[in-house]
Design an enzyme around this catalytic site. Structure first.
Site, short mmCIF file in Angstrom:
data_model
loop_
_atom_site.label_atom_id
_atom_site.label_comp_id
_atom_site.label_asym_id
_atom_site.label_seq_id
_atom_site.Cartn_x
_atom_site.Cartn_y
_atom_site.Cartn_z
N HIS A 1 -78.86 -3.10 -0.31
CA HIS A 1 -80.09 -3.87 -0.65
C HIS A 1 -81.28 -3.27 -0.37
CE1 HIS A 1 -79.72 -4.09 3.70
NE2 HIS A 1 -80.90 -4.59 3.74
N ARG B 1 -70.82 -3.19 16.40
CA ARG B 1 -72.22 -2.71 16.16
C ARG B 1 -73.03 -3.69 16.48
NH1 ARG B 1 -75.85 -1.80 12.10
NH2 ARG B 1 -76.98 0.18 12.39
N HIS C 1 -80.24 0.61 1.33
CA HIS C 1 -79.63 1.00 2.41
C HIS C 1 -78.50 -0.15 2.52
CE1 HIS C 1 -83.15 -1.54 3.39
NE2 HIS C 1 -82.37 -1.84 4.56
N ASP D 1 -85.47 -4.01 1.47
CA ASP D 1 -85.95 -5.53 2.35
C ASP D 1 -87.04 -5.83 1.79
OD1 ASP D 1 -84.17 -4.67 4.30
OD2 ASP D 1 -85.54 -3.64 5.52
#
Length: 363
Positions: free
Chosen positions: A243, A309, A299, A245
């Site tokens: 995607h 994570r 990204h 941002d």
């Protein structure tokens, strides 16, 4: 009590489709799809020492030039000496882990502690029609004003509600106030950093203005605390699907597990974690506002089969009524409001399963 979301149960149909597809006749197709997850190369993003902004003119101007150059060539860069202490970053990581370790049924009951507004806790991808559209992660989306004890006023002195600040402290319940204080310190610093970087980037396209101070306020920006649980089918699912941002800037603090990847020169590359740095990336709105001078690049986050994570992202956003207009002519994109942009993105995701973004708004 299990803390992780019930991905297998909620997306059983998608998992069944994958099992059905993984027959010898279709194995070649699936292997080809999985090649997209292979890390092509691990690299370090451009690293910029922001303390140089406090030095003499040659050093200061070169630092600004590096920020603009990385935003044009990469759409991503890292900053060090950014003003957030290691102690605050470590506390954020500790408190974030403590929050996500609550039982899932507690996290998903948003009215239990009156903690956040509806929809703050999110997990998976409700609109997913196949596993490649599913994000194996959970997150809390928190407007900055929800964690600001500013006495009921925003940065322009206008009245704002502090009820959510009380709700946040209430949500901590048996915990002390360390979480709220840590988050407040983190949010205040990244908010100031975003304003500083936006001003530099505007200056470097010859467009000094008060646009960002006037339109990107605590009641329009937000934090997103992310948790990526270990994924038993890491080759099939993303932690966060590819995607761009939909904001001006994103400031990210990630742990040392790694998993962030971005597109550079037509290839996916893996970002090497840096414990001293924050990651900055350009969003769609800045690409449009700068008339394509700065790049909002795709990204994603890949999953890890063994290790969880954590990351925290700050999204530098305007109000929904803010009109995004190119800083120079001829304009690549037509004028549009942030509300119009968000609604179009949401409509595309619902209908197509993925975001189209800026191509929808070409002049």
């Amino acid at each position: 009590m299990d803390a992780d979301p019930p991905f297998h149960e909620a997306y059983k149909t998608l998992f069944d489709k994958t099992i059905e597809r993984n027959t010898p006749r279709n194995q070649l197709i699936d292997n080809k799809d999985n090649e997209q997850l292979v890390i092509v190369e691990e690299c370090e993003l451009p690293l910029i020492d922001l303390s140089r902004l406090n030095l003499g003119e040659p050093e200061r101007e070169e630092c600004k030039a590096e920020i603009a150059r990385a935003s044009k060539e990469w759409g991503f860069f890292q900053v060090m000496k950014h003003g957030i202490s290691t102690e605050i970053l470590e506390k954020m990581r500790f408190e974030q882990e403590r929050l996500f370790k609550q039982p899932f049924h507690e996290k998903s009951k948003e009215d239990k502690y009156l903690r956040f507004s509806a929809g703050s806790y999110r997990w998976g991808t409700p609109s997913a029609t196949n596993l490649k559209q599913l994000s194996w992660s959970e997150a809390f989306h928190i407007p900055l004003i929800d964690i600001s004890p500013s006495g009921g006023f925003d940065s322009l002195g206008r009245e704002s509600s502090t009820s959510n600040w009380v709700m946040w402290r209430t949500m901590l319940g048996h915990m002390d106030f360390t979480s709220s204080t840590t988050m407040e310190q983190f949010a205040a610093t990244v908010s100031s950093l975003a304003q500083k970087l936006a001003g530099i980037l505007a200056e470097k396209v010859s467009h000094k203005s008060t646009f960002f101070q006037e339109n990107c306020l605590p009641n329009t920006c937000y934090l997103r605390m992310n948790h990526y649980p270990p994924c038993p089918i890491a080759s099939e699912v993303f932690g966060l699907t590819p995607h761009t941002d939909s904001d001006f800037l994103t400031i990210l603090h990630q742990d040392q597990v790694g998993g962030l990847q971005l597109v550079k020169d037509g290839r996916w590359i893996s970002v090497k974690p840096n414990p001293e740095a924050l990651i900055i990336n350009i969003g769609d709105l800045f690409q449009a506002w700068s008339n394509d001078a700065y790049k909002s690049v795709q990204h994603r986050v890949v999953t890890n089969p063994l290790v969880e994570r954590f990351s925290t992202a700050y999204f530098f956003c305007p109000s929904y009524d803010t009109v995004i207009q190119s800083s120079c002519e001829p304009s690549v994109y037509r004028k549009f409001s942030f509300r119009e942009y968000r609604e179009q993105v949401q409509a595309d995701v619902q209908k197509l399963g993925s975001k189209i973004g800026l191509p929808r708004f070409l002049a």
